[in-house]
Write a protein that holds these residues in place. Structure first.
Motif, PDB file in Angstrom:
ATOM      1  N   CYS A   1       5.680   4.986  -3.934  1.00 57.64           N
ATOM      2  CA  CYS A   1       4.331   5.414  -3.529  1.00 57.64           C
ATOM      3  C   CYS A   1       3.426   5.360  -4.752  1.00 57.64           C
ATOM      4  O   CYS A   1       3.882   5.013  -5.844  1.00 57.64           O
ATOM      5  N   CYS A   2       2.147   5.713  -4.582  1.00 61.90           N
ATOM      6  CA  CYS A   2       1.223   5.744  -5.727  1.00 61.90           C
ATOM      7  C   CYS A   2       1.490   7.001  -6.568  1.00 61.90           C
ATOM      8  O   CYS A   2       2.164   7.926  -6.108  1.00 61.90           O
ATOM      9  N   SER A   3       0.951   7.015  -7.780  1.00 63.15           N
ATOM     10  CA  SER A   3       1.251   8.132  -8.689  1.00 63.15           C
ATOM     11  C   SER A   3       0.707   9.467  -8.159  1.00 63.15           C
ATOM     12  O   SER A   3       1.284  10.521  -8.423  1.00 63.15           O
ATOM     13  N   ASP A   4      -0.380   9.431  -7.377  1.00 62.29           N
ATOM     14  CA  ASP A   4      -0.941  10.671  -6.820  1.00 62.29           C
ATOM     15  C   ASP A   4      -0.014  11.313  -5.784  1.00 62.29           C
ATOM     16  O   ASP A   4      -0.033  12.523  -5.592  1.00 62.29           O
ATOM     17  N   CYS A   5       0.744  10.490  -5.081  1.00 60.82           N
ATOM     18  CA  CYS A   5       1.595  10.984  -3.989  1.00 60.82           C
ATOM     19  C   CYS A   5       3.042  11.198  -4.435  1.00 60.82           C
ATOM     20  O   CYS A   5       3.898  11.541  -3.612  1.00 60.82           O
ATOM     21  N   ALA A   6       3.298  11.018  -5.735  1.00 57.63           N
ATOM     22  CA  ALA A   6       4.681  11.063  -6.212  1.00 57.63           C
ATOM     23  C   ALA A   6       5.224  12.480  -6.278  1.00 57.63           C
ATOM     24  O   ALA A   6       4.484  13.435  -6.525  1.00 57.63           O
TER      25      ALA A   6
ATOM     26  N   ARG B   1       0.840  -1.199   0.000  1.00 60.70           N
ATOM     27  CA  ARG B   1       0.000   0.000   0.000  1.00 60.70           C
ATOM     28  C   ARG B   1       0.869   1.241   0.000  1.00 60.70           C
ATOM     29  O   ARG B   1       2.019   1.212   0.423  1.00 60.70           O
ATOM     30  N   CYS B   2       0.300   2.344  -0.467  1.00 62.87           N
ATOM     31  CA  CYS B   2       1.030   3.607  -0.538  1.00 62.87           C
ATOM     32  C   CYS B   2       1.307   4.102   0.892  1.00 62.87           C
ATOM     33  O   CYS B   2       0.382   4.216   1.694  1.00 62.87           O
ATOM     34  N   PRO B   3       2.583   4.380   1.230  1.00 56.13           N
ATOM     35  CA  PRO B   3       2.907   4.807   2.596  1.00 56.13           C
ATOM     36  C   PRO B   3       2.392   6.210   2.917  1.00 56.13           C
ATOM     37  O   PRO B   3       2.406   6.624   4.083  1.00 56.13           O
ATOM     38  N   ILE B   4       1.912   6.939   1.910  1.00 62.72           N
ATOM     39  CA  ILE B   4       1.457   8.318   2.149  1.00 62.72           C
ATOM     40  C   ILE B   4      -0.065   8.379   2.277  1.00 62.72           C
ATOM     41  O   ILE B   4      -0.587   8.837   3.290  1.00 62.72           O
ATOM     42  N   CYS B   5      -0.789   7.863   1.276  1.00 64.13           N
ATOM     43  CA  CYS B   5      -2.260   7.943   1.349  1.00 64.13           C
ATOM     44  C   CYS B   5      -2.874   6.632   1.851  1.00 64.13           C
ATOM     45  O   CYS B   5      -4.082   6.540   2.037  1.00 64.13           O
ATOM     46  N   ASP B   6      -2.059   5.613   2.054  1.00 63.69           N
ATOM     47  CA  ASP B   6      -2.481   4.332   2.624  1.00 63.69           C
ATOM     48  C   ASP B   6      -3.380   3.498   1.711  1.00 63.69           C
ATOM     49  O   ASP B   6      -3.952   2.507   2.140  1.00 63.69           O
TER      50      ASP B   6
HETATM   51 ZN   LIG Z   1      -0.628   7.580  -2.347  1.00 62.99          ZN
END
Ligand SMILES: [Zn+2]
Length: 249
Positions: free
Chosen positions: A176-181, A152-157
């Protein structure tokens, strides 16, 4: 005044010190990363031989007033001399040394264990140098406490999709996911590579090196982790500047 101390250690750096001596940097199990002066190392035939990559039990004098160490003797466990006759292996081993010096402060016994095994494997399994390099970086990131889960993305979970390509967040030094990059298009982790890193994260170093990988995947994952290594080291690594580790090996 001086105390006799000893520890398992590996020489990760050696430089001239005055006309006759050498100053060594040792990754020790018991005292972390320390500077040790080897008196007479450059001239005397009787001087203790402790070149870079030597792994052994080091006997030292510690001066508590000056907080300095001098080398008394070494019981060599492995010289790793074979590495020096091979340019690619030498670069890989020097890269390990540079990483250890740049990231020190982690758990010394674990770092020593990783370094010792990685040098042993460069000697015994030269053909697997790329995978040894991959797993050295991946395990060192874990020892430094920087390895985040790849589920899972460590930023948005948010849980990753199975076919999702991961991006990278430079502030967190983690995928991380592309949104949190943050912007770093070179740090793209495709699903196959993510699965490999995820599976090998829970394995010990030697078992992880033996996990089979295609040549294409090996090259892609190696270059991803070499860039990752530069990020966690906080900048350019000298041993990566020539480009040899990225291509040959
Ligand atoms: Zn994310």
């Amino acid at each position: 005044m001086e105390r006799n101390v000893s520890s398992l250690a590996i020489v990760v750096h050696s430089q001239r010190y005055g006309q006759l001596h050498r100053k060594l940097k040792l990754l020790t199990v018991d005292f972390g990363l320390i500077d040790v002066v080897s008196y007479g190392a450059r001239k005397s035939v009787k001087a203790v031989k402790a070149e870079v990559f030597v792994d052994g039990q080091f006997f030292l004098y510690y001066n508590p007033v000056k907080k300095s160490y001098t080398l008394s003797d070494v019981q060599v466990v492995a010289t790793h001399d074979e590495i020096r006759s091979d340019l690619g292996a030498t670069y890989a081993a020097l890269f390990f040394c540079e990483m250890i010096m740049k990231t020190h402060g982690g758990d010394s016994p674990q770092q020593y264990d990783l370094m010792s095994k990685a040098l042993d494997m460069l000697v015994s399994h030269r053909m697997l140098a790329n995978r040894i390099l991959i797993q050295f970086v991946w395990k060192l990131i874990a020892i430094c406490g920087l390895q985040s889960g790849l589920e899972r993305c460590p930023i948005c979970d948010r849980l990753y999709e199975s076919n999702e390509i991961l991006s990278f967040n430079a502030q967190l030094s983690a995928p991380c996911c592309s949104d949190c990059a943050t912007l770093d298009s070179a740090m793209m982790l495709p699903p196959g590579a993510r699965k490999y890193l995820s599976v090998t994260a829970s394995m010990d170093f030697v078992s992880a090196v033996f996990v089979a990988l295609s040549d294409t995947a090996t090259l892609r994952i190696k270059n991803y982790l070499l860039r990752y290594a530069a990020i966690v080291s906080g900048g350019a690594l000298k041993t990566l500047s020539g480009g040899l580790l990225q291509t040959e090996l």
